[in-house]
Design a protein around this motif. Structure first.
Motif, PDB file in Angstrom:
ATOM      1  N   VAL A   1      30.787  44.317  46.174  1.00  0.00           N
ATOM      2  CA  VAL A   1      32.003  44.256  45.367  1.00  0.00           C
ATOM      3  C   VAL A   1      32.349  45.686  44.955  1.00  0.00           C
ATOM      4  O   VAL A   1      31.498  46.404  44.430  1.00  0.00           O
ATOM      5  CB  VAL A   1      31.788  43.363  44.122  1.00  0.00           C
ATOM      6  CG1 VAL A   1      33.042  43.325  43.269  1.00  0.00           C
ATOM      7  CG2 VAL A   1      31.365  41.957  44.528  1.00  0.00           C
ATOM      8  N   LYS A   2      33.584  46.080  45.201  1.00  0.00           N
ATOM      9  CA  LYS A   2      34.024  47.443  44.888  1.00  0.00           C
ATOM     10  C   LYS A   2      34.148  47.642  43.377  1.00  0.00           C
ATOM     11  O   LYS A   2      34.338  46.690  42.621  1.00  0.00           O
ATOM     12  CB  LYS A   2      35.392  47.708  45.506  1.00  0.00           C
ATOM     13  CG  LYS A   2      35.418  47.687  47.005  1.00  0.00           C
ATOM     14  CD  LYS A   2      36.840  47.923  47.488  1.00  0.00           C
ATOM     15  CE  LYS A   2      36.918  47.814  48.996  1.00  0.00           C
ATOM     16  NZ  LYS A   2      38.300  47.983  49.481  1.00  0.00           N
ATOM     17  N   ALA A   3      34.077  48.908  42.967  1.00  0.00           N
ATOM     18  CA  ALA A   3      34.343  49.251  41.569  1.00  0.00           C
ATOM     19  C   ALA A   3      35.825  49.015  41.304  1.00  0.00           C
ATOM     20  O   ALA A   3      36.648  49.091  42.215  1.00  0.00           O
ATOM     21  CB  ALA A   3      33.984  50.711  41.310  1.00  0.00           C
ATOM     22  N   GLY A   4      36.159  48.706  40.076  1.00  0.00           N
ATOM     23  CA  GLY A   4      37.561  48.445  39.755  1.00  0.00           C
ATOM     24  C   GLY A   4      37.778  48.468  38.260  1.00  0.00           C
ATOM     25  O   GLY A   4      37.047  49.140  37.523  1.00  0.00           O
ATOM     26  N   ALA A   5      38.762  47.744  37.834  1.00  0.00           N
ATOM     27  CA  ALA A   5      39.081  47.668  36.414  1.00  0.00           C
ATOM     28  C   ALA A   5      39.501  46.243  36.087  1.00  0.00           C
ATOM     29  O   ALA A   5      40.011  45.513  36.946  1.00  0.00           O
ATOM     30  CB  ALA A   5      40.191  48.636  36.058  1.00  0.00           C
ATOM     31  N   THR A   6      39.302  45.852  34.847  1.00  0.00           N
ATOM     32  CA  THR A   6      39.726  44.554  34.375  1.00  0.00           C
ATOM     33  C   THR A   6      40.245  44.692  32.955  1.00  0.00           C
ATOM     34  O   THR A   6      39.936  45.661  32.275  1.00  0.00           O
ATOM     35  CB  THR A   6      38.564  43.538  34.444  1.00  0.00           C
ATOM     36  OG1 THR A   6      39.051  42.243  34.140  1.00  0.00           O
ATOM     37  CG2 THR A   6      37.452  43.894  33.488  1.00  0.00           C
TER      38      THR A   6
ATOM     39  N   GLU B   1      36.407  49.505  32.932  1.00  0.00           N
ATOM     40  CA  GLU B   1      36.049  49.774  34.324  1.00  0.00           C
ATOM     41  C   GLU B   1      34.858  48.909  34.708  1.00  0.00           C
ATOM     42  O   GLU B   1      33.970  48.665  33.894  1.00  0.00           O
ATOM     43  CB  GLU B   1      35.708  51.246  34.509  1.00  0.00           C
ATOM     44  CG  GLU B   1      36.904  52.155  34.366  1.00  0.00           C
ATOM     45  CD  GLU B   1      36.576  53.598  34.657  1.00  0.00           C
ATOM     46  OE1 GLU B   1      35.719  53.846  35.544  1.00  0.00           O
ATOM     47  OE2 GLU B   1      37.178  54.462  34.016  1.00  0.00           O
ATOM     48  N   THR B   2      34.867  48.438  35.943  1.00  0.00           N
ATOM     49  CA  THR B   2      33.730  47.683  36.457  1.00  0.00           C
ATOM     50  C   THR B   2      33.040  48.509  37.536  1.00  0.00           C
ATOM     51  O   THR B   2      33.704  49.209  38.310  1.00  0.00           O
ATOM     52  CB  THR B   2      34.170  46.325  37.053  1.00  0.00           C
ATOM     53  OG1 THR B   2      35.138  46.555  38.080  1.00  0.00           O
ATOM     54  CG2 THR B   2      34.792  45.439  35.979  1.00  0.00           C
ATOM     55  N   LYS B   3      31.728  48.442  37.567  1.00  0.00           N
ATOM     56  CA  LYS B   3      30.956  49.209  38.546  1.00  0.00           C
ATOM     57  C   LYS B   3      30.887  48.464  39.869  1.00  0.00           C
ATOM     58  O   LYS B   3      31.013  47.232  39.911  1.00  0.00           O
ATOM     59  CB  LYS B   3      29.533  49.421  38.031  1.00  0.00           C
ATOM     60  CG  LYS B   3      29.456  50.243  36.770  1.00  0.00           C
ATOM     61  CD  LYS B   3      28.025  50.388  36.322  1.00  0.00           C
ATOM     62  CE  LYS B   3      27.942  51.190  35.041  1.00  0.00           C
ATOM     63  NZ  LYS B   3      26.558  51.336  34.575  1.00  0.00           N
ATOM     64  N   ALA B   4      30.645  49.223  40.921  1.00  0.00           N
ATOM     65  CA  ALA B   4      30.391  48.607  42.218  1.00  0.00           C
ATOM     66  C   ALA B   4      29.061  47.865  42.121  1.00  0.00           C
ATOM     67  O   ALA B   4      28.143  48.299  41.430  1.00  0.00           O
ATOM     68  CB  ALA B   4      30.328  49.673  43.305  1.00  0.00           C
TER      69      ALA B   4
END
Length: 103
Positions: A71-76, A54-57
């Motif tokens: 940049v929105k939180a998301g996943a990679t 998970e990536t943070k905002a």
């Protein structure tokens, strides 16, 4: 690596017709994708593993304008190579550098 590369390897090693080898390559890629989606990870021994992180905002800078952008939180999906792959890759790199230095 591409689907075409994987298809060519399947054809070369099994003698399977190209259409069936292409379908098999697509099925393999689909199975890996499904495993990553359902469990969040996929590991191939002696090669490495894929893990969903998970990536943070956050706030980033637009390099062209210098403007701050949210940049929105998301996943990679991250890949971590196995120790054996790292060792073999380094040996191949050193060999390529020696060959380039001679030529």
């Amino acid at each position: 690596m591409s689907k075409r590369f994987l298809t060519d390897v399947i054809i070369e090693s099994t003698g399977m017709p190209a259409s069936r080898a292409g379908a098999l390559a697509a099925d393999i890629i689909g199975a890996i994708r499904d495993e990553i989606i359902s469990t969040g990870r996929f590991t191939l021994p002696e090669f490495g593993g894929f893990v969903v992180r998970e990536t943070k905002a956050r706030t980033a800078l637009n390099p062209r304008t210098g403007e701050q952008v949210k940049v929105k939180a998301g996943a990679t999906v991250k890949f971590k190579a196995s120790p054996n792959l790292k060792q073999d890759a380094m040996a191949g790199l050193k060999k390529a550098k020696r060959k380039a230095a001679r030529g």
